[in-house]
Design an enzyme around this catalytic site. Structure first.
Site, PDB file in Angstrom:
ATOM      1  N   HIS A   1     -15.011  44.344 -19.528  1.00 31.16           N
ATOM      2  CA  HIS A   1     -16.401  43.970 -19.826  1.00 31.16           C
ATOM      3  C   HIS A   1     -17.067  45.036 -20.695  1.00 31.16           C
ATOM      4  O   HIS A   1     -17.778  45.905 -20.184  1.00 31.16           O
ATOM      5  CB  HIS A   1     -17.195  43.801 -18.530  1.00 31.16           C
ATOM      6  CG  HIS A   1     -16.864  42.560 -17.794  1.00 31.16           C
ATOM      7  ND1 HIS A   1     -17.449  41.357 -18.086  1.00 31.16           N
ATOM      8  CD2 HIS A   1     -15.974  42.332 -16.804  1.00 31.16           C
ATOM      9  CE1 HIS A   1     -16.956  40.428 -17.266  1.00 31.16           C
ATOM     10  NE2 HIS A   1     -16.051  40.990 -16.496  1.00 31.16           N
TER      11      HIS A   1
ATOM     12  N   CYS B   1     -13.264  38.802 -20.407  1.00 32.61           N
ATOM     13  CA  CYS B   1     -12.860  38.521 -19.036  1.00 32.61           C
ATOM     14  C   CYS B   1     -12.326  37.095 -18.892  1.00 32.61           C
ATOM     15  O   CYS B   1     -11.214  36.809 -19.311  1.00 32.61           O
ATOM     16  CB  CYS B   1     -13.989  38.828 -18.058  1.00 32.61           C
ATOM     17  SG  CYS B   1     -13.425  38.934 -16.344  1.00 32.61           S
TER      18      CYS B   1
ATOM     19  N   GLU C   1     -19.580  44.702 -22.381  1.00 33.18           N
ATOM     20  CA  GLU C   1     -21.029  44.475 -22.357  1.00 33.18           C
ATOM     21  C   GLU C   1     -21.706  45.053 -21.115  1.00 33.18           C
ATOM     22  O   GLU C   1     -22.934  45.099 -21.043  1.00 33.18           O
ATOM     23  CB  GLU C   1     -21.316  42.962 -22.456  1.00 33.18           C
ATOM     24  CG  GLU C   1     -21.172  42.179 -21.173  1.00 33.18           C
ATOM     25  CD  GLU C   1     -19.742  41.834 -20.741  1.00 33.18           C
ATOM     26  OE1 GLU C   1     -19.610  40.966 -19.858  1.00 33.18           O
ATOM     27  OE2 GLU C   1     -18.774  42.424 -21.251  1.00 33.18           O
TER      28      GLU C   1
END
Length: 164
Positions: free
Chosen positions: A102, A15, A104
């Site tokens: 993202h 990001c 994660e």
């Protein structure tokens, strides 16, 4: 970033990390005229560092952003793109890999983040659209595999990819 690049330090940007690496290396970052990218987004794959990991048919990861890379830095190769985010993933051979999304974020976290920002940072319409997209199928694990190979390569344990 430039010092890390010149010293051969490997990086992975997510990001804002994707944006700041691109800007530091000569790219351009701007707020998207298309609004918010939210939920699982589907990106076409190109220039995948093939010696490092198996190329997926597409990359599907959570997104939560308005800003994005609009001009790719010299020497970077685009590895993922969509109509909404033309430079969703970049590879800097021998240096870095970065993604706008993202990988994660699990679905529950992405949903909670969108719900918490509904009516503040996000309009109700944007939040509703994002909440519909967070449960889509994700293949973020392919990035984990790619990152593992990049790190092994940096330690001299994997295939050299700096010239691919």
């Amino acid at each position: 970033m430039r010092a890390c690049h010149s010293q051969g330090v490997r990086m992975f940007g997510i990001c804002f990390g994707h944006q700041i690496i691109a800007q530091a290396m000569g790219g351009t970052v701007r707020k998207s005229e298309r609004g918010w990218g939210l939920g699982v987004n589907d990106y076409a794959v190109e220039h995948w560092p093939g010696a490092l990991a198996t190329r997926p048919d597409s990359l599907r990861i959570q997104a939560y952003h308005q800003d994005q890379v609009v001009e790719v830095p010299p020497g970077a190769r685009r590895i993922a793109h969509s109509d909404f985010c033309p430079n969703a993933g970049l590879w800097y051979p021998g240096f870095a890999i970065s993604v706008q999304g993202h990988p994660e974020f699990p679905a529950d976290y992405a949903a909670a983040l969108i719900a918490a920002r509904r009516g503040t940072a996000l309009s109700a319409e944007d939040a509703d659209r994002g909440l519909l997209a967070v449960r889509r199928d994700s293949n973020a694990g392919v990035l984990a595999s790619l990152l593992a190979e990049v790190l092994r390569d940096a330690r001299g344990e994997g295939p050299a990819a700096s010239d691919r």
